[in-house]
Design a protein around this motif. Sequence first.
Motif, short mmCIF file in Angstrom:
data_model
loop_
_atom_site.label_atom_id
_atom_site.label_comp_id
_atom_site.label_asym_id
_atom_site.label_seq_id
_atom_site.Cartn_x
_atom_site.Cartn_y
_atom_site.Cartn_z
N GLU A 14 9.31 15.55 -4.77
CA GLU A 14 7.86 15.37 -4.88
C GLU A 14 7.52 13.93 -5.28
O GLU A 14 6.60 13.33 -4.73
N LEU A 15 8.27 13.39 -6.21
CA LEU A 15 7.99 12.03 -6.69
C LEU A 15 8.19 11.02 -5.56
O LEU A 15 7.36 10.12 -5.37
N VAL A 16 9.29 11.17 -4.83
CA VAL A 16 9.54 10.23 -3.73
C VAL A 16 8.41 10.32 -2.72
O VAL A 16 7.86 9.30 -2.27
N GLU A 17 8.03 11.56 -2.38
CA GLU A 17 6.95 11.74 -1.41
C GLU A 17 5.67 11.06 -1.87
O GLU A 17 5.00 10.39 -1.10
N SER A 18 5.35 11.26 -3.14
CA SER A 18 4.07 10.73 -3.61
C SER A 18 4.09 9.20 -3.66
O SER A 18 3.10 8.55 -3.34
N VAL A 19 5.23 8.61 -4.02
CA VAL A 19 5.29 7.15 -4.03
C VAL A 19 5.21 6.63 -2.59
O VAL A 19 4.52 5.65 -2.29
N ARG A 20 5.89 7.33 -1.70
CA ARG A 20 5.85 6.93 -0.28
C ARG A 20 4.43 6.99 0.26
O ARG A 20 3.96 6.07 0.93
N ALA A 21 3.74 8.07 -0.07
CA ALA A 21 2.39 8.27 0.46
C ALA A 21 1.40 7.26 -0.09
O ALA A 21 0.58 6.70 0.63
N SER A 22 1.50 7.01 -1.41
CA SER A 22 0.49 6.14 -2.01
C SER A 22 0.93 4.68 -2.04
O SER A 22 0.11 3.78 -2.22
N GLY A 23 2.22 4.44 -1.86
CA GLY A 23 2.72 3.06 -1.90
C GLY A 23 2.57 2.43 -3.27
O GLY A 23 2.46 1.22 -3.41
N ASP A 24 2.57 3.27 -4.30
CA ASP A 24 2.32 2.74 -5.64
C ASP A 24 2.85 3.71 -6.70
O ASP A 24 2.63 4.90 -6.58
#
Lengths: 243, 605
Positions: B147-157
């Motif tokens: 989940e964390l990887v996905e969210s960083v990938r999606a938001s770029g931040d």
Amino acid sequence: MSGEITFTIDGTEVRGQAGQSILQAAAMASIYIPHLCAKRGLTAWGSCRVCTVLVNGRPQAACIQPIAEGIVVENDTEGLRAMRRELIEMLFVEGNHFCPFCEKSGNCELQAMGYRLGMLAPQYPYFFPVRDVDASHPDLFLDRNRCILCARCVRASQELDGKNVYGFVGRGADKHIAANAANGLVGTDAAVTDMASEACPVGSLMKKRVGYAIPIGQRMYDTKPIGTDIESGSARAQAGGGR
Amino acid sequence: MAETQESVIRGICGRFANDRTRLMDILLEAHRRLGSVSGEAVDAIARAVSLPRVEVESTLSFYAFFSPRPRGRFVIRLCNDIIDQMHGAERVGRAFREELGIDFGATTADGLFTLEHTPCIGMCDQAPAALINDKVVTNLSSDRARELVESVRASGDVEHMKLTLGNGNNSHPLVRAVVRNNLRERGPVIFAPLVRGTALRKALAESATEVIKSIKVSRLRGRGGAGFPTGMKWEFARAATGENKIVVCNADEGEPGTFKDRVILTEAADLVFEGMTIAGYGVGAATGIVYLRGEYAYLLAFLESLLKERREAGLLGRNILGKQGFDFDIRIQLGAGAYICGEETALLSSCEGKRGDPKNRPPFPAQSGYMGRPTVINNVETFCCVARILENGPGWFSSIGTNDSTGTKLYSVSGDCDRPGVYELPFGVRVSDLLNMAGAQETAAVQVGGASGQMIGPKDFGRTLRFDDLATGGAVMIFNKQRDVLRVAKAFMDFFCEESCGYCTPCRVGNRLLRERLGQVADGKGSPEDLAYLQKLGETVKATSRCGLGQTSAQPVLTTLRSFRSEYDRRVQTRPADLLPSFDGAAAVAMAESLAQRRSVYFGK
Ligand SMILES: Cc1cc2nc3c(=O)[nH]c(=O)nc-3n(C[C@H](O)[C@H](O)[C@H](O)COP(=O)(O)O)c2cc1C
Ligand code: SF4
Ligand code: SF4
Ligand code: FES
Ligand code: FES
């Protein structure tokens, strides 16, 4: 800070001057304490730990520890000899020391220390590290396979040559000697005439084209064990009272 | 491109006045801006601050958080220390690997992520834990990792990661961390309320020598591990000749299993700063430095804001609280991933912009420390005690605890228990009492004092936690009957091999030898002679090493050999005299075959 200090090494009374290290005071009294990284004329470094002695029962590096009135120093005991042998063995297995075909053999302080301390073969497993050789310089080379990280080249360059040719890069097991240029020794102001070029105790920092010049049997430690100069008092005469 | 990098570097160096002693800050800032520090960047820094190139390279190559090679925009550092291993770090690691499609040590092709392992990040009470750049993430599961990887990938931040903020100041706008305090037991010294300035005001009403006398009378001993009497240390520094004395707070907290300073800095930082200011008054120093481990960078902005408030309140700066001539200010020096920098002289090297090599002693820091100036170094918790002693009096303080160990102590409790976290207790509690409080069951072993401390078994659980019995900087790691004590010891040896600075022979080489042989024994490939080998080697490393790291790094081996001898005996095997248990005949034949590139005539199957 004036004045004489009296203490004992293995029961022998030794006099030294305030500010001297145990190693220095011992040498003045013709007592040899095995050492590798310490070298006359350079500030003490304290990395090899071969000079470890007991001071009032506590282990201390003799090259670093200042003398003090009345301290009881143990140096030449079976326990300390064994520990020093272990340290020498560690240095042997950590690098790649193939003495039989090394240019430094016979003039090498590590090898000579192995002999003096009665090392036959290391009891430890060899690491067989992969290390780079820097042969870029026309007159000098750095064979890191044999480096014992004693910093004698680093200090000699800074303190005697007024240069900054050598330094350490990396931490722990990765720590290695490096030249002050991206492209190796050739990019530095190192010269074969530098004092640093004479400072290496082993076959790591070497001059090109002079290897094997002296035949086996006539090299420095072929005839006398390391430390003999100190024990015979000739080192003291040479040093002219200082160390 | 090279042009812009050069100008970025010049700008950064300029901000630090091209001061070579600020090399740590320069390199940290260069990493923030450029992601890594390349060979050309090293040249540019060397030129700007007038250092030999090799010295810049030397510092750069020493710290785990620095890199000469490009890394991802997001660096994920998963703790793989023993406590995290016990809580499923391997599963979490697998999830990260799968989600990112890379192995540890690698960077994704799109340049977004780098995946690394890191030793203890001070979150053992909420393991498994990781850092994503400066952000801490805790209580990880495989799902959470994905989940964390996905969210960083999606938001770029990293700022936009979905996080449930922790309690107390962890949810302060300047902290915004998921970290939980897990403060289980508040005592009267560290976690009692403080009205900002009270202790300092009382100190300034006395003379500097009276302040030191109070500390001496309280019999306060350092909380960083060694237990040196604080008053005596200050007296040395006060008496030392030399201008511009320095007060340093050691907030490096790198000992695996220790996290109490993290909670102090989150909830009681004012007390720390107050104690440092009192130290400044006592020893006659105008400068304070907090050395904050790089892993706690998430607290930096918050701590800076507290310092600013204290300046505005006249508690830092010139003529503090109207006391003419008493000037004192504090700066925070961030570390960059090196346990050895908790050793006080290595810490000073690091503050001076150098690699974190310990220094030769003598001279001691109190005579000649940071930049050759007389320097007092104390632990975070020690400074808290100082402030409280001045507030409530030395008699009050020394009435708590035991005769040899006055006051309270913070314990960082982790491992196999229901209530891991921080406990403030008077000195002298029994190990068994602490185990009960923490809800530990079926405990087989307790590591007191972290990796460099000692491993004790049930027969020692009746002993007490205090300087003259079981001394500890605070770590208490609990292992139940399912755990393999030798594996735990092996994990600690991995840590020391990773963290040795490499300066002296016994620590650099000896620890690797210890680890190797211990691993063999743990794997059932040891012989009875190996135990004597380990004992002797461990004693040599302990006796001959140059600093406290090497002098204690053999402890995992030596203390398990003492308290868990049967675990060793059970595993070693006697073989015929000519065969070593560690010798694997089949593997040797396979290796020889691959070198010779043909099957063995004699041994080939
Ligand atoms: C390898 C090593 C790591 C250390 N790490 C820390 C640390 O993280 N925090 C700390 O306060 N002391 C640490 N110490 C102890 C310090 O050297 C020093 O004794 C201490 O900061 C002094 O403060 P105190 O007297 O208040 O305890 C460490 C020592 C060694 C040898
Ligand atoms: S440097 Fe000395 S010890 Fe090393 S290989 Fe050469 S002779 Fe042997
Ligand atoms: S090159 Fe030689 S002098 Fe330099 S550190 Fe290595 S062994 Fe010592
Ligand atoms: S000679 Fe003293 S440590 Fe090397
Ligand atoms: S955070 Fe992993 S062991 Fe401390």
